[in-house]
Enzyme design. Structure first.
Site: not given
Ligand code: SF4
Ligand code: SF4
Lengths: 527, 427
Positions: A287, A422
């Protein structure tokens, strides 16, 4: 004269107040006009302290000038002693009283109070808050610990084999950025290393505690801006070594543990083993990929910016594009750090200069003080506060140290929180044509407090930005189509795309920016 | 408790003796007035000629840092400015030139004196004259002092308005009588009053300060003025010097105060009784209805005022007469008997009044009195809360629109809220 709207630091006597207010059993008698009593609210409102700072102001008036201001000072000092019964007293002048030259030190001496009285000479027209705090702490330490100094040249007796090593924690003050929590975190860390904390000062210390600073084996300097001068004197006088590393960030905390273990002669292996912080794994997780190379601008006090730059660069994979401080006393350290990241340090206490720099660099994240928070808001750049000057919200109810391994966890969240997450960043790109994904959309994890649409000033600025899209570049115009295309670019990178494209066009002498120019520029600059 | 030396007021007497204290004061200096004045006079800029302390005060007292760049700044005096007055003047000219280059839209620039600029005797009126030669008429430059050795808190506004009075145009000879309302009011309140004066047939009506510095009302011997704020002693003096006459009235807080304030103008302008009643009836009714919501909560509760804005006496009058609160002590930084004559007459018998301050002694009195509500400055509020006293920030009373009929309920609410909160909390 310096033209200023906001200041990063207060006057030096506010620094002295931060020392006095942090401590117990001390009182500060400050020769000052009534308006200077505003400083109390820094502690009672911003820090939400439940007690008034231990400060008595003389609050002299114009009609007192030239007649009995010295008498007013003596009365105030005498009455403050009688009422508050402190164990030690600080006396000094604010900027106005400095000009009338009453000499609080001399006047207090004439009172012959039965307690130590430490006179402070803090030149208000040259120096500022942190320097004032540092000087105050240093003079207090000298005055109170000085009488217990060993004969010059004598050796420190070796530590009893049966007793754990002992250190002092130096530097935390009232109104400090997360000082309260840093002390708790570092005390715990040292305990796990088998090291006891003898005295923490000034926060929570009494004059009697200051007097026994020399008994510890060494000193941990938490905030060099406040404690470095005093620690230097303790090293010279009591032969106490002092730490150099400030444990802010994962790497710095590891270095700190090693440094302390070395000084104290303990084994750090157990403390360093395992996973002492979540930062490394969170940072490596997929992420976090989107954090790669995020351009970050850092400004604040020297200690916090140097630490933040290392974390940003080494621990989060950002790119440091700007680094600066208002702490002129520590300019050299910040210059050295900046050089390390290939940027030029910005040393200034003029927030307008900082604003100009941020606008010029157009970073994707600003790490700064309350001032930078406002600058960033104005320029619509995400921001996290990492240093004083602070606001009531920087004294959170929850435990949130900056130092040690837990501090590294807190910092990971602090730096990353203002950015997209993300997956969200990808989705925003994917759905940007969707009617719900207009410019004013904020990342869902940010509260409504961050929604720009609620602030009329911001709406106005957003409009300005739109007109700027066609008009700002000198001698370069945007074709309507290109402008349309530019709008399709997510707003958080649009400003940069606009600037880059205009620069690209200008450098090539293009009069009109077409869709082609836009993509040529994009290809030229890359990400 | 009534410590020896604290006087009590008897109804109908404005000559009441007062406990005068001189010790540590815990009040803002007059610079703070800039925080509302720069919002009020929208084309003016305030340049404090002072120290880092002054700049720090402004940013701390403004509390939240304002989003847009404010129309005030500080020219911070530095070591080398102290070395020679010639340099200081040169520096000031440089800073003003720099400022006006950055903010060319400024029509009126106030150079605001501070303690340091006064102690070093930096002559700001000379500086204003000098700079006027350079920048007038595009930008007019005036000066006043907001220093903490000369002024407390709201007196800064007084000094600012007094500096504006010489700039007001002369009303032509034989001009009809006009009304001037003196003292900063929120725009919304100003508009409400303007409508009421219109309905009463009183006019022309001017406001000081005006929203734009280019709209200064005319003044002359036929000007009658009503003060909207009790702290404008100097402004009153200079207006009177220009021939204008002050109308004596209580201040427009609550239904009663607002009615009496309007009545003073109505009587002066010969508005007949029935018209006055007809025009004010609605507002009076609404104010009373709004106040009735807070009656139950506030009646019988005791209140202690620490000195702050000089609004304390009119506010105490309002709270005691319209909401039946009991007054433990009214502290005021400065008591101007002439400006408060009508108010003092209305205070209940035996009110404890104190002027000036010795904050530690006053805190002792507050602790002994244990009032239900304590009105105090920001530096004292949390410590008193921690001691179990319920407090109200005095500064809100300066920053919130509280004058007039339509704000009477809001004003009561400001006092009711801390009590309400204290009653709700179970922590
Ligand atoms: S009291 Fe004087 S020195 Fe202090 S902030 Fe006010 S004007 Fe400046
Ligand atoms: S209030 Fe009463 S006691 Fe005080 S001066 Fe007036 S008449 Fe005398």
């Amino acid at each position: 004269m310096q033209l200023t709207v906001w200041t990063y630091e207060g006057p030096p006597h506010v620094g002295a107040m931060r020392i006095a207010t942090a401590m117990e059993g001390i009182h500060y008698v400050l020769h000052a006009p009534q308006g200077d009593t505003y400083a109390d609210l820094l502690f009672t409102m911003i820090e939400r302290r439940d007690k008034r700072p231990p400060v008595t102001y003389t609050t002299f008036e114009a009609r007192d000038l030239g007649t009995d201001t010295a008498e007013i000072f003596k009365n105030a000092a005498r009455e403050a002693y009688e009422r508050f019964q402190p164990q030690a007293m600080l006396v000094g002048a604010s900027c106005t009283a400095e000009l009338i030259q009453d000499d609080p030190g001399g006047l207090a001496k004439a009172l012959a109070l039965p307690i130590p009285v430490v006179p402070l000479e803090l030149p208000s027209y040259q120096r500022k808050e942190n320097w004032g705090a540092s000087e105050t702490f240093y003079h207090l330490v000298r005055a109170l610990a000085g009488p217990h100094a060993p004969a010059p040249g004598s050796e420190r007796p070796p530590r009893d084999a049966g007793r754990r090593p002992r250190c002092n924690l130096l530097g935390p003050t009232a109104l400090g950025f997360r000082h309260r929590d840093d002390v708790a975190e570092i005390t715990r860390l040292l305990d796990r290393l088998g090291i006891d904390v003898a005295v923490t000062a000034p926060l929570g210390a009494t004059p009697a505690d200051i007097a026994r600073l020399g008994e510890a084996d060494f000193n941990v300097v938490l905030y060099p801006e406040i404690a470095q001068t005093a620690a230097g004197w303790l090293t010279r006088t009591f032969r106490q070594p002092a730490t150099k590393t400030v444990p802010i960030g994962f790497g710095a905390t590891i270095d700190f543990v090693k440094e302390v273990a070395e000084i104290a002669g303990v084994d750090p292996t157990a403390v360093l083993a395992g996973a002492p912080s979540r930062l490394p794994w969170y940072s490596r997780s997929v992420d976090s990929t989107y954090l790669t190379g995020k351009r970050v601008f850092i400004f604040g006090d020297a200690t916090h910016v140097v630490a933040a730059a290392r974390i940003a660069d080494k621990e989060l994979g950002f790119k440091v594009v700007g680094l600066g401080t208002y702490s002129r006393e520590f300019a050299r350290d910040v210059r050295a750090a900046a050089e390390h990241y290939g940027v030029e340090a910005l040393i200034t206490d003029d927030y307008l200069e900082v604003e100009e720099k941020v606008a010029e660099l157009h970073p994707e994240l600003v790490l700064g003080t309350q001032m930078e928070r406002h600058i960033a808001k104005r320029l619509r750049v995400p921001c996290a506060v990492i240093s004083a000057p602070v606001h009531v919200q920087d004294f959170p109810a929850r435990y949130s140290p900056q130092m040690g391994f837990e501090g590294a966890n807190v910092i990971f969240d602090t730096f990353v929180h203002p950015l997209m997450m993300g997956l969200e960043e990808h989705l925003l790109g994917m759905f940007r044509g969707d009617f719900e994904f207009h410019d004013e959309v904020q990342p869902s994890h940010l509260g409504h407090g961050a929604a720009p649409a609620q602030d009329p000033t911001q709406i106005k600025e957003a409009e300005v930005e739109k007109t700027e899209i066609v008009s700002v570049a000198q001698g370069v115009t945007w074709a309507a189509e290109a402008e349309q295309e530019l709008r399709k670019i997510p707003f958080f990178v649009r400003g940069k795309a606009r600037r880059n494209t205009e620069r690209f066009a200008e450098e090539r002498g293009l009069a009109t920016i077409t869709v082609e120019t836009l993509y040529d520029a994009k290809a030229h600059f890359g990400r | 408790m009534n410590p020896a030396g604290v006087a009590r007021v008897t109804t109908g007497c404005s000559e009441a003796p007062v406990l005068r204290e001189r010790g540590q004061r815990e009040v803002f200096c007059g610079l703070t007035g800039i925080i509302w004045l720069h919002r009020k006079i929208q084309d003016a800029f305030f340049l404090i000629v002072g120290s880092r302390t002054c700049a720090h005060l402004m940013q701390s007292a403004a509390g939240v840092m304002i989003f847009a760049e404010p129309r005030f700044a500080t020219a911070v005096i530095e070591e080398r400015d102290l070395a020679g007055m010639a340099d200081a003047n040169e520096e000031l000219d440089r800073v003003v030139t720099q400022l006006l280059a950055r903010r060319p839209e400024i029509k009126l620039l106030f150079l605001v004196g501070s303690c340091p600029s006064e102690v070093i005797k930096l002559d700001l009126s000379r500086a204003a004259g000098r700079l006027n030669e350079k920048f007038a008429p595009t930008t007019r430059i005036l000066n006043y002092s907001g220093s903490g050795i000369e002024t407390t808190f709201t007196q800064g506004e007084d000094a600012c308005l007094a500096a504006l009075v010489p700039e007001m145009p002369e009303a032509p000879a034989g001009a009809p009588a006009s009304l001037l309302v003196v003292g900063s009011l929120a725009d919304v309140v100003e508009d409400q009053f303007r409508r009421l004066f219109d309905d009463l047939g009183i006019g022309p009506v001017g406001f000081l300060p005006p929203r734009s510095s280019t709209e200064l009302p005319a003044v002359g011997p036929n000007t009658r003025f009503l003060m909207a704020q009790p702290y404008l002693a100097e402004t009153r003096r200079v207006l009177e010097k220009r021939g204008a006459q002050a109308l004596q009235a209580p201040y427009p807080f609550g239904a009663e105060g607002t009615t009496a304030w309007l009545k003073a103008a109505a009587d002066c302008f010969g508005v007949d009784e029935s018209r006055f009643t007809a025009v004010t009836a609605l507002g009076r009714e609404r104010a009373k209805r709004a106040l009735s919501h807070y009656q139950q909560q506030l009646a019988g509760k005791s209140i202690f005022f620490f000195p702050d804005s000089q609004l304390e006496i009119p506010l105490a009058r309002f709270l005691s007469r319209e909401l039946s609160m009991r007054i433990a002590e009214i502290g005021t930084p400065y008591l101007h008997r002439q400006n408060l004559a009508a108010e003092l007459d209305l205070l209940p018998d035996g009110t404890v009044l104190s002027e000036g301050q010795d904050v530690d002694r006053q805190l002792d009195r507050a602790r002994a009195a244990r009032p239900d509500l304590t009105v105090c400055g920001l530096g004292l509020a949390n410590p008193l809360e921690a001691e179990g006293l319920t407090t109200k920030w005095a500064i809100e009373l300066v920053f919130t629109p509280i004058q007039g009929y339509e704000q009477a309920g809001d004003l009561a609410e400001l006092f009711a809220r801390p009590l309400n909160r204290a009653a709700r909390l179970e922590v």
